[in-house]
Design a protein around this motif. Sequence first.
Motif, PDB file in Angstrom:
ATOM      1  N   GLU A 104       0.797  -1.209   0.000  1.00 31.68           N
ATOM      2  CA  GLU A 104       0.000   0.000   0.000  1.00 31.68           C
ATOM      3  C   GLU A 104       0.835   1.268   0.000  1.00 31.68           C
ATOM      4  O   GLU A 104       0.325   2.344  -0.257  1.00 31.68           O
ATOM      5  CB  GLU A 104      -0.963   0.002   1.196  1.00 31.68           C
ATOM      6  CG  GLU A 104      -0.311  -0.187   2.527  1.00 31.68           C
ATOM      7  CD  GLU A 104      -1.328  -0.310   3.640  1.00 31.68           C
ATOM      8  OE1 GLU A 104      -0.995   0.071   4.750  1.00 31.68           O
ATOM      9  OE2 GLU A 104      -2.444  -0.773   3.385  1.00 31.68           O
ATOM     10  N   GLU A 105       2.128   1.182   0.285  1.00 30.34           N
ATOM     11  CA  GLU A 105       2.948   2.393   0.236  1.00 30.34           C
ATOM     12  C   GLU A 105       3.161   2.884  -1.196  1.00 30.34           C
ATOM     13  O   GLU A 105       3.533   4.020  -1.404  1.00 30.34           O
ATOM     14  CB  GLU A 105       4.314   2.140   0.878  1.00 30.34           C
ATOM     15  CG  GLU A 105       4.279   2.063   2.400  1.00 30.34           C
ATOM     16  CD  GLU A 105       3.763   0.715   2.850  1.00 30.34           C
ATOM     17  OE1 GLU A 105       3.310   0.617   4.002  1.00 30.34           O
ATOM     18  OE2 GLU A 105       3.798  -0.238   2.057  1.00 30.34           O
ATOM     19  N   MET A 106       2.995   2.002  -2.201  1.00 27.22           N
ATOM     20  CA  MET A 106       3.207   2.415  -3.582  1.00 27.22           C
ATOM     21  C   MET A 106       2.109   3.383  -3.999  1.00 27.22           C
ATOM     22  O   MET A 106       0.939   3.173  -3.724  1.00 27.22           O
ATOM     23  CB  MET A 106       3.205   1.198  -4.510  1.00 27.22           C
ATOM     24  CG  MET A 106       4.338   0.226  -4.230  1.00 27.22           C
ATOM     25  SD  MET A 106       5.965   0.957  -4.423  1.00 27.22           S
ATOM     26  CE  MET A 106       5.943   1.333  -6.160  1.00 27.22           C
TER      27      MET A 106
ATOM     28  N   THR B  45       3.566  12.891  -2.529  1.00 28.90           N
ATOM     29  CA  THR B  45       4.750  12.830  -1.683  1.00 28.90           C
ATOM     30  C   THR B  45       4.557  11.747  -0.628  1.00 28.90           C
ATOM     31  O   THR B  45       3.438  11.248  -0.426  1.00 28.90           O
ATOM     32  CB  THR B  45       4.993  14.177  -0.987  1.00 28.90           C
ATOM     33  OG1 THR B  45       3.899  14.433  -0.084  1.00 28.90           O
ATOM     34  CG2 THR B  45       5.082  15.311  -2.003  1.00 28.90           C
ATOM     35  N   LYS B  46       5.623  11.386   0.066  1.00 28.28           N
ATOM     36  CA  LYS B  46       5.531  10.383   1.117  1.00 28.28           C
ATOM     37  C   LYS B  46       4.558  10.827   2.198  1.00 28.28           C
ATOM     38  O   LYS B  46       3.747  10.018   2.696  1.00 28.28           O
ATOM     39  CB  LYS B  46       6.912  10.133   1.720  1.00 28.28           C
ATOM     40  CG  LYS B  46       6.914   9.089   2.815  1.00 28.28           C
ATOM     41  CD  LYS B  46       8.320   8.874   3.368  1.00 28.28           C
ATOM     42  CE  LYS B  46       8.322   7.840   4.490  1.00 28.28           C
ATOM     43  NZ  LYS B  46       9.684   7.635   5.039  1.00 28.28           N
ATOM     44  N   GLU B  47       4.598  12.104   2.549  1.00 28.49           N
ATOM     45  CA  GLU B  47       3.707  12.628   3.581  1.00 28.49           C
ATOM     46  C   GLU B  47       2.255  12.582   3.133  1.00 28.49           C
ATOM     47  O   GLU B  47       1.356  12.210   3.901  1.00 28.49           O
ATOM     48  CB  GLU B  47       4.097  14.068   3.936  1.00 28.49           C
ATOM     49  CG  GLU B  47       5.441  14.212   4.659  1.00 28.49           C
ATOM     50  CD  GLU B  47       6.635  14.013   3.723  1.00 28.49           C
ATOM     51  OE1 GLU B  47       6.445  14.092   2.484  1.00 28.49           O
ATOM     52  OE2 GLU B  47       7.748  13.767   4.222  1.00 28.49           O
ATOM     53  N   GLU B  48       2.006  12.961   1.864  1.00 28.63           N
ATOM     54  CA  GLU B  48       0.640  12.916   1.350  1.00 28.63           C
ATOM     55  C   GLU B  48       0.135  11.482   1.293  1.00 28.63           C
ATOM     56  O   GLU B  48      -1.032  11.201   1.604  1.00 28.63           O
ATOM     57  CB  GLU B  48       0.588  13.545  -0.050  1.00 28.63           C
ATOM     58  CG  GLU B  48       0.747  15.044  -0.068  1.00 28.63           C
ATOM     59  CD  GLU B  48       0.802  15.590  -1.484  1.00 28.63           C
ATOM     60  OE1 GLU B  48       0.254  16.685  -1.721  1.00 28.63           O
ATOM     61  OE2 GLU B  48       1.396  14.927  -2.370  1.00 28.63           O
TER      62      GLU B  48
ATOM     63  N   LYS C 253      -0.866  10.399   4.713  1.00 26.60           N
ATOM     64  CA  LYS C 253      -2.091  11.106   5.111  1.00 26.60           C
ATOM     65  C   LYS C 253      -3.323  10.474   4.474  1.00 26.60           C
ATOM     66  O   LYS C 253      -4.319  10.192   5.170  1.00 26.60           O
ATOM     67  CB  LYS C 253      -1.973  12.576   4.692  1.00 26.60           C
ATOM     68  CG  LYS C 253      -3.285  13.351   4.749  1.00 26.60           C
ATOM     69  CD  LYS C 253      -3.134  14.717   4.105  1.00 26.60           C
ATOM     70  CE  LYS C 253      -4.491  15.399   3.933  1.00 26.60           C
ATOM     71  NZ  LYS C 253      -4.343  16.708   3.227  1.00 26.60           N
ATOM     72  N   TYR C 254      -3.263  10.226   3.165  1.00 27.12           N
ATOM     73  CA  TYR C 254      -4.445   9.718   2.471  1.00 27.12           C
ATOM     74  C   TYR C 254      -4.698   8.238   2.774  1.00 27.12           C
ATOM     75  O   TYR C 254      -5.843   7.790   2.810  1.00 27.12           O
ATOM     76  CB  TYR C 254      -4.322   9.959   0.973  1.00 27.12           C
ATOM     77  CG  TYR C 254      -4.485  11.417   0.581  1.00 27.12           C
ATOM     78  CD1 TYR C 254      -5.641  12.108   0.901  1.00 27.12           C
ATOM     79  CD2 TYR C 254      -3.469  12.100  -0.094  1.00 27.12           C
ATOM     80  CE1 TYR C 254      -5.801  13.444   0.557  1.00 27.12           C
ATOM     81  CE2 TYR C 254      -3.619  13.435  -0.444  1.00 27.12           C
ATOM     82  CZ  TYR C 254      -4.787  14.102  -0.111  1.00 27.12           C
ATOM     83  OH  TYR C 254      -4.942  15.431  -0.446  1.00 27.12           O
ATOM     84  N   LEU C 255      -3.638   7.468   2.996  1.00 28.72           N
ATOM     85  CA  LEU C 255      -3.837   6.079   3.393  1.00 28.72           C
ATOM     86  C   LEU C 255      -4.539   6.010   4.745  1.00 28.72           C
ATOM     87  O   LEU C 255      -5.444   5.185   4.949  1.00 28.72           O
ATOM     88  CB  LEU C 255      -2.491   5.352   3.459  1.00 28.72           C
ATOM     89  CG  LEU C 255      -1.938   4.829   2.136  1.00 28.72           C
ATOM     90  CD1 LEU C 255      -0.539   4.251   2.334  1.00 28.72           C
ATOM     91  CD2 LEU C 255      -2.853   3.774   1.518  1.00 28.72           C
ATOM     92  N   LYS C 256      -4.128   6.868   5.675  1.00 32.26           N
ATOM     93  CA  LYS C 256      -4.775   6.922   6.980  1.00 32.26           C
ATOM     94  C   LYS C 256      -6.225   7.328   6.833  1.00 32.26           C
ATOM     95  O   LYS C 256      -7.126   6.762   7.471  1.00 32.26           O
ATOM     96  CB  LYS C 256      -4.036   7.907   7.880  1.00 32.26           C
ATOM     97  CG  LYS C 256      -4.623   8.017   9.279  1.00 32.26           C
ATOM     98  CD  LYS C 256      -3.831   9.004  10.123  1.00 32.26           C
ATOM     99  CE  LYS C 256      -4.443   9.128  11.515  1.00 32.26           C
ATOM    100  NZ  LYS C 256      -3.685  10.126  12.348  1.00 32.26           N
ATOM    101  N   GLN C 257      -6.478   8.304   5.948  1.00 32.00           N
ATOM    102  CA  GLN C 257      -7.840   8.765   5.720  1.00 32.00           C
ATOM    103  C   GLN C 257      -8.706   7.652   5.135  1.00 32.00           C
ATOM    104  O   GLN C 257      -9.864   7.481   5.522  1.00 32.00           O
ATOM    105  CB  GLN C 257      -7.823   9.964   4.767  1.00 32.00           C
ATOM    106  CG  GLN C 257      -9.183  10.597   4.515  1.00 32.00           C
ATOM    107  CD  GLN C 257      -9.067  11.822   3.616  1.00 32.00           C
ATOM    108  OE1 GLN C 257      -8.020  12.470   3.579  1.00 32.00           O
ATOM    109  NE2 GLN C 257     -10.124  12.144   2.906  1.00 32.00           N
ATOM    110  N   ALA C 258      -8.135   6.871   4.211  1.00 32.30           N
ATOM    111  CA  ALA C 258      -8.887   5.773   3.604  1.00 32.30           C
ATOM    112  C   ALA C 258      -9.242   4.709   4.629  1.00 32.30           C
ATOM    113  O   ALA C 258     -10.346   4.158   4.628  1.00 32.30           O
ATOM    114  CB  ALA C 258      -8.074   5.157   2.469  1.00 32.30           C
TER     115      ALA C 258
END
Length: 328
Positions: A186-188, A193-196, A199-204
Amino acid sequence: MSWLLENWFGSKESLEQVREDIHEHLHKEFYLGISGIDNPEQSSTRIPSTELELVMNGPWDNRLEETEAELLQYIHDELPAVVRDEVGVVPFFTQVTDDGYLVLTYIRNATNRSVLLQKLPLTLITNEGEVVAKKTFDLIPAGPIGDLTSRPFEFLFRWDEFSKLPEQEVPLTLTYQKPAAPKAVEEMTQGLTKEENEKYLKQAKEHSPLAAGQVDLQVLDITKGEEDGLRVIVAFRNGLEKRLEFTEVPIIVNDEEGNNVARIQYTLANMKVEANSNRVWAFDIPSTSIKQDDYDVSKLTAVIPKARQSKKQPAVNPTVENNKGLLQ
């Protein structure tokens, strides 16, 4: 653009007289591999070049004299047949300029859908296979290439971008190496950016738990993009016990009144989501695909009417999410 065309074929007076010169300058076509088949250049399923519509765009649009447009059309029609369901790039002329090494090409979309090319990594090599220049071209500002359509594109490698300057008389060939498939997890991501990405993975993950056996696409955010474009952030959530591959993602953006702001369809290569994992992706919508000039980005919503999976995967019917963006 006139200076590019006026002396290509010397003082020859008719289009028929340049036929041999066209084929002499013509390079081998390479394919971007969006069909998913191995070695598409070996396919015998092809479409005659004359069945594709030649569309001028960007610096070519409304800047050519009638004879120049006629010459470009003639060159295009003389090209070999293109592999069906593929996007091919065929260089038809090269020129050494003061600024760098210029390669003129046709990008030919032989699929039945519009294709938006984002980043196109190209390389110049000598006849001996030595790499002298590498450059990734941003094609987003040019907008999507329509189905069964060809468009002329110019690729300029500036002299300060060369790793080694060849002798002037050494011929160079334009090549493309398909990017390696991502190693999944899921990091791919794409365009974040790495920070974005974090952020969006956490939001999902926090939006709502994904039940086992479900597949879900969420529009997480819509922001301003580069050069007056838009950027749509989509989360691909896979609750299955097997990897999924998505090949097409259509996106429709509407304003608060439901009026269409943009409608675009993306073709993805190697877009895989591993079993029981999430992946976020940034889709850039160029300003040329936006139908309104006056809109409030904060009030836009996006709809993904249908995301196509690889034919090798079973059909999935995701649920509708009531979010900043819907999946229907």
